[in-house]
Design a protein around this motif. Sequence first.
Motif, PDB file in Angstrom:
ATOM      1  N   ALA A 291     -18.836 -19.197  75.021  1.00  0.00           N
ATOM      2  CA  ALA A 291     -18.316 -17.830  75.057  1.00  0.00           C
ATOM      3  C   ALA A 291     -18.794 -17.020  73.861  1.00  0.00           C
ATOM      4  O   ALA A 291     -19.138 -15.840  73.996  1.00  0.00           O
ATOM      5  CB  ALA A 291     -16.790 -17.860  75.105  1.00  0.00           C
ATOM      6  N   VAL A 292     -18.823 -17.650  72.682  1.00  0.00           N
ATOM      7  CA  VAL A 292     -19.298 -16.942  71.488  1.00  0.00           C
ATOM      8  C   VAL A 292     -20.775 -16.622  71.616  1.00  0.00           C
ATOM      9  O   VAL A 292     -21.226 -15.523  71.265  1.00  0.00           O
ATOM     10  CB  VAL A 292     -19.028 -17.791  70.228  1.00  0.00           C
ATOM     11  N   THR A 293     -21.561 -17.577  72.125  1.00  0.00           N
ATOM     12  CA  THR A 293     -23.003 -17.365  72.269  1.00  0.00           C
ATOM     13  C   THR A 293     -23.315 -16.223  73.221  1.00  0.00           C
ATOM     14  O   THR A 293     -24.202 -15.402  72.963  1.00  0.00           O
ATOM     15  CB  THR A 293     -23.670 -18.656  72.765  1.00  0.00           C
ATOM     16  N   SER A 294     -22.563 -16.159  74.320  1.00  0.00           N
ATOM     17  CA  SER A 294     -22.808 -15.115  75.326  1.00  0.00           C
ATOM     18  C   SER A 294     -21.969 -13.863  75.104  1.00  0.00           C
ATOM     19  O   SER A 294     -22.008 -12.949  75.938  1.00  0.00           O
ATOM     20  CB  SER A 294     -22.527 -15.675  76.720  1.00  0.00           C
ATOM     21  N   LYS A 295     -21.209 -13.829  73.999  1.00  0.00           N
ATOM     22  CA  LYS A 295     -20.325 -12.692  73.680  1.00  0.00           C
ATOM     23  C   LYS A 295     -19.325 -12.428  74.795  1.00  0.00           C
ATOM     24  O   LYS A 295     -19.047 -11.281  75.167  1.00  0.00           O
ATOM     25  CB  LYS A 295     -21.161 -11.432  73.411  1.00  0.00           C
ATOM     26  N   ASP A 296     -18.777 -13.527  75.315  1.00  0.00           N
ATOM     27  CA  ASP A 296     -17.733 -13.422  76.346  1.00  0.00           C
ATOM     28  C   ASP A 296     -16.394 -13.242  75.630  1.00  0.00           C
ATOM     29  O   ASP A 296     -15.622 -14.183  75.441  1.00  0.00           O
ATOM     30  CB  ASP A 296     -17.740 -14.684  77.207  1.00  0.00           C
ATOM     31  N   PHE A 297     -16.096 -12.004  75.238  1.00  0.00           N
ATOM     32  CA  PHE A 297     -14.947 -11.723  74.385  1.00  0.00           C
ATOM     33  C   PHE A 297     -13.595 -12.111  75.006  1.00  0.00           C
ATOM     34  O   PHE A 297     -12.716 -12.588  74.300  1.00  0.00           O
ATOM     35  CB  PHE A 297     -14.942 -10.248  73.981  1.00  0.00           C
ATOM     36  N   PRO A 298     -13.364 -11.908  76.290  1.00  0.00           N
ATOM     37  CA  PRO A 298     -12.064 -12.303  76.856  1.00  0.00           C
ATOM     38  C   PRO A 298     -11.779 -13.798  76.716  1.00  0.00           C
ATOM     39  O   PRO A 298     -10.640 -14.194  76.436  1.00  0.00           O
ATOM     40  CB  PRO A 298     -12.182 -11.895  78.324  1.00  0.00           C
ATOM     41  N   VAL A 299     -12.796 -14.637  76.881  1.00  0.00           N
ATOM     42  CA  VAL A 299     -12.587 -16.078  76.736  1.00  0.00           C
ATOM     43  C   VAL A 299     -12.311 -16.432  75.277  1.00  0.00           C
ATOM     44  O   VAL A 299     -11.434 -17.246  74.977  1.00  0.00           O
ATOM     45  CB  VAL A 299     -13.814 -16.863  77.263  1.00  0.00           C
ATOM     46  N   VAL A 300     -13.056 -15.831  74.355  1.00  0.00           N
ATOM     47  CA  VAL A 300     -12.839 -16.088  72.927  1.00  0.00           C
ATOM     48  C   VAL A 300     -11.423 -15.707  72.530  1.00  0.00           C
ATOM     49  O   VAL A 300     -10.704 -16.483  71.881  1.00  0.00           O
ATOM     50  CB  VAL A 300     -13.860 -15.313  72.077  1.00  0.00           C
ATOM     51  N   SER A 301     -10.982 -14.519  72.918  1.00  0.00           N
ATOM     52  CA  SER A 301      -9.632 -14.089  72.553  1.00  0.00           C
ATOM     53  C   SER A 301      -8.575 -14.951  73.209  1.00  0.00           C
ATOM     54  O   SER A 301      -7.535 -15.242  72.605  1.00  0.00           O
ATOM     55  CB  SER A 301      -9.434 -12.620  72.953  1.00  0.00           C
ATOM     56  N   GLY A 302      -8.816 -15.392  74.446  1.00  0.00           N
ATOM     57  CA  GLY A 302      -7.854 -16.248  75.126  1.00  0.00           C
ATOM     58  C   GLY A 302      -7.644 -17.580  74.411  1.00  0.00           C
ATOM     59  O   GLY A 302      -6.512 -18.041  74.242  1.00  0.00           O
ATOM     60  N   ILE A 303      -8.737 -18.193  73.963  1.00  0.00           N
ATOM     61  CA  ILE A 303      -8.633 -19.476  73.253  1.00  0.00           C
ATOM     62  C   ILE A 303      -7.956 -19.284  71.895  1.00  0.00           C
ATOM     63  O   ILE A 303      -7.100 -20.087  71.494  1.00  0.00           O
ATOM     64  CB  ILE A 303     -10.027 -20.106  73.091  1.00  0.00           C
ATOM     65  N   VAL A 304      -8.323 -18.211  71.172  1.00  0.00           N
ATOM     66  CA  VAL A 304      -7.710 -17.948  69.867  1.00  0.00           C
ATOM     67  C   VAL A 304      -6.203 -17.740  70.006  1.00  0.00           C
ATOM     68  O   VAL A 304      -5.398 -18.288  69.243  1.00  0.00           O
ATOM     69  CB  VAL A 304      -8.376 -16.726  69.206  1.00  0.00           C
ATOM     70  N   ILE A 305      -5.796 -16.961  70.985  1.00  0.00           N
ATOM     71  CA  ILE A 305      -4.374 -16.684  71.186  1.00  0.00           C
ATOM     72  C   ILE A 305      -3.637 -17.936  71.635  1.00  0.00           C
ATOM     73  O   ILE A 305      -2.500 -18.197  71.201  1.00  0.00           O
ATOM     74  CB  ILE A 305      -4.203 -15.546  72.211  1.00  0.00           C
ATOM     75  N   LEU A 306      -4.252 -18.747  72.468  1.00  0.00           N
ATOM     76  CA  LEU A 306      -3.614 -19.980  72.922  1.00  0.00           C
ATOM     77  C   LEU A 306      -3.352 -20.931  71.760  1.00  0.00           C
ATOM     78  O   LEU A 306      -2.250 -21.496  71.632  1.00  0.00           O
ATOM     79  CB  LEU A 306      -4.493 -20.659  73.982  1.00  0.00           C
ATOM     80  N   ILE A 307      -4.345 -21.131  70.899  1.00  0.00           N
ATOM     81  CA  ILE A 307      -4.176 -22.015  69.749  1.00  0.00           C
ATOM     82  C   ILE A 307      -3.124 -21.451  68.792  1.00  0.00           C
ATOM     83  O   ILE A 307      -2.283 -22.200  68.263  1.00  0.00           O
ATOM     84  CB  ILE A 307      -5.519 -22.221  69.030  1.00  0.00           C
ATOM     85  N   SER A 308      -3.136 -20.152  68.590  1.00  0.00           N
ATOM     86  CA  SER A 308      -2.132 -19.531  67.721  1.00  0.00           C
ATOM     87  C   SER A 308      -0.740 -19.703  68.299  1.00  0.00           C
ATOM     88  O   SER A 308       0.220 -20.002  67.565  1.00  0.00           O
ATOM     89  CB  SER A 308      -2.449 -18.040  67.546  1.00  0.00           C
ATOM     90  N   PHE A 309      -0.604 -19.521  69.596  1.00  0.00           N
ATOM     91  CA  PHE A 309       0.708 -19.682  70.239  1.00  0.00           C
ATOM     92  C   PHE A 309       1.217 -21.112  70.107  1.00  0.00           C
ATOM     93  O   PHE A 309       2.404 -21.340  69.813  1.00  0.00           O
ATOM     94  CB  PHE A 309       0.608 -19.299  71.711  1.00  0.00           C
ATOM     95  N   ALA A 310       0.323 -22.091  70.319  1.00  0.00           N
ATOM     96  CA  ALA A 310       0.729 -23.493  70.179  1.00  0.00           C
ATOM     97  C   ALA A 310       1.175 -23.802  68.756  1.00  0.00           C
ATOM     98  O   ALA A 310       2.191 -24.477  68.528  1.00  0.00           O
ATOM     99  CB  ALA A 310      -0.424 -24.408  70.586  1.00  0.00           C
ATOM    100  N   TYR A 311       0.432 -23.295  67.779  1.00  0.00           N
ATOM    101  CA  TYR A 311       0.772 -23.522  66.375  1.00  0.00           C
ATOM    102  C   TYR A 311       2.134 -22.911  66.041  1.00  0.00           C
ATOM    103  O   TYR A 311       2.990 -23.555  65.412  1.00  0.00           O
ATOM    104  CB  TYR A 311      -0.318 -22.911  65.495  1.00  0.00           C
ATOM    105  N   ILE A 312       2.359 -21.681  66.458  1.00  0.00           N
ATOM    106  CA  ILE A 312       3.626 -20.999  66.162  1.00  0.00           C
ATOM    107  C   ILE A 312       4.778 -21.679  66.875  1.00  0.00           C
ATOM    108  O   ILE A 312       5.869 -21.874  66.306  1.00  0.00           O
ATOM    109  CB  ILE A 312       3.523 -19.518  66.570  1.00  0.00           C
TER     110      ILE A 312
END
Length: 333
Positions: A291-312
């Motif tokens: 996703a980062v290589t292809s600049k697929d921003f929705p997938v990048v943001s989805g993974i970041v938010i998911l990991i943040s939610f799990a941590y919180i």
Amino acid sequence: MTVTIASAAPVETAPPRRAGAIVRAALTRIASAIFVLWGTITVTFLVLSVLPGDRATILLNIRSGQTIQRTPAELAPINAEYGFDRPILVQYWNYLSGLLHGDFGQSLQLQRPVADVIGEQIAPTLILAVAALVLAWVLTVPWTLLTAGRRGRAATVGSIVETVTAALPQYWVGVLLLIVLAIHLRWFPVIGGTNLAGTVLPVITLAIPLAGFLGQATRAEFDRAIGQPFALTARSRGMSDAGVRARHVLRHSLIPGITLTGWAMGSLLSGAVLVEAVYARPGLGNVLVSAVTSKDFPVVSGIVILISFAYILINLVIDVVYVIVDPRLEARR
């Protein structure tokens, strides 16, 4: 003779007061967790919105497989379809309301819902993180029993090993294990998979630095607890040193490590993403790299938010459980 009968003072019952304190503490932590999650979502949206590159151009180039400059006439339908031409506040509100309904958006590269893309790959990442956490504790407990609360070389060696392992970058550990155990010795496959042989090296890679952190936390508490009266009393009753360390002191020394477990699980989820990329293992790591290589921003943001939610969420559960088990922790804070 005058007899004065003192009226009985009303006795306050502790359970209602304790229950109220627990509820207030739990609500405070829940509100704090929601605020942190909202801040994470907001920052993620702003960062992805200001990144260089027009999102409509990126989407058209992904669809066509060509990296070329697009004309305004070509970009206009895409901007209207995805709302890229709307004011930033409108885009933010649509993004936030979509997340509240479980909609992470559409993958620009795969043309599929982001939730489906993440859902297909999250299981291997969770298995890797949980297995690494278990192995880290398996390494920490016997090492603490052998080296903590002692004098001389044992304590020195134990502390040095924990400090060094805690400072090791997971990416470097993964590359080193891959070169030695997979390429030279050929004990494990070079490309990891979801089977047992392909999971061992990634789990060890994540567990070694984490075991160093947990060992440092448990060692400090172990050194303090071994000199407490309960340990001296157990020895005076004839209990062996090994028994005192394992049955009494260890139980107290694990409390700081348990507190760190919430942080550790969130760290493992984010670390697993890097480790999966090193071992080419299925999971969120490969999805994120692609996703980062292809600049697929929705997938990048989805993974970041998911990991943040799990941590919180994990840290919230640990905080609430601690207040329920021992309300004195709330009083100290």
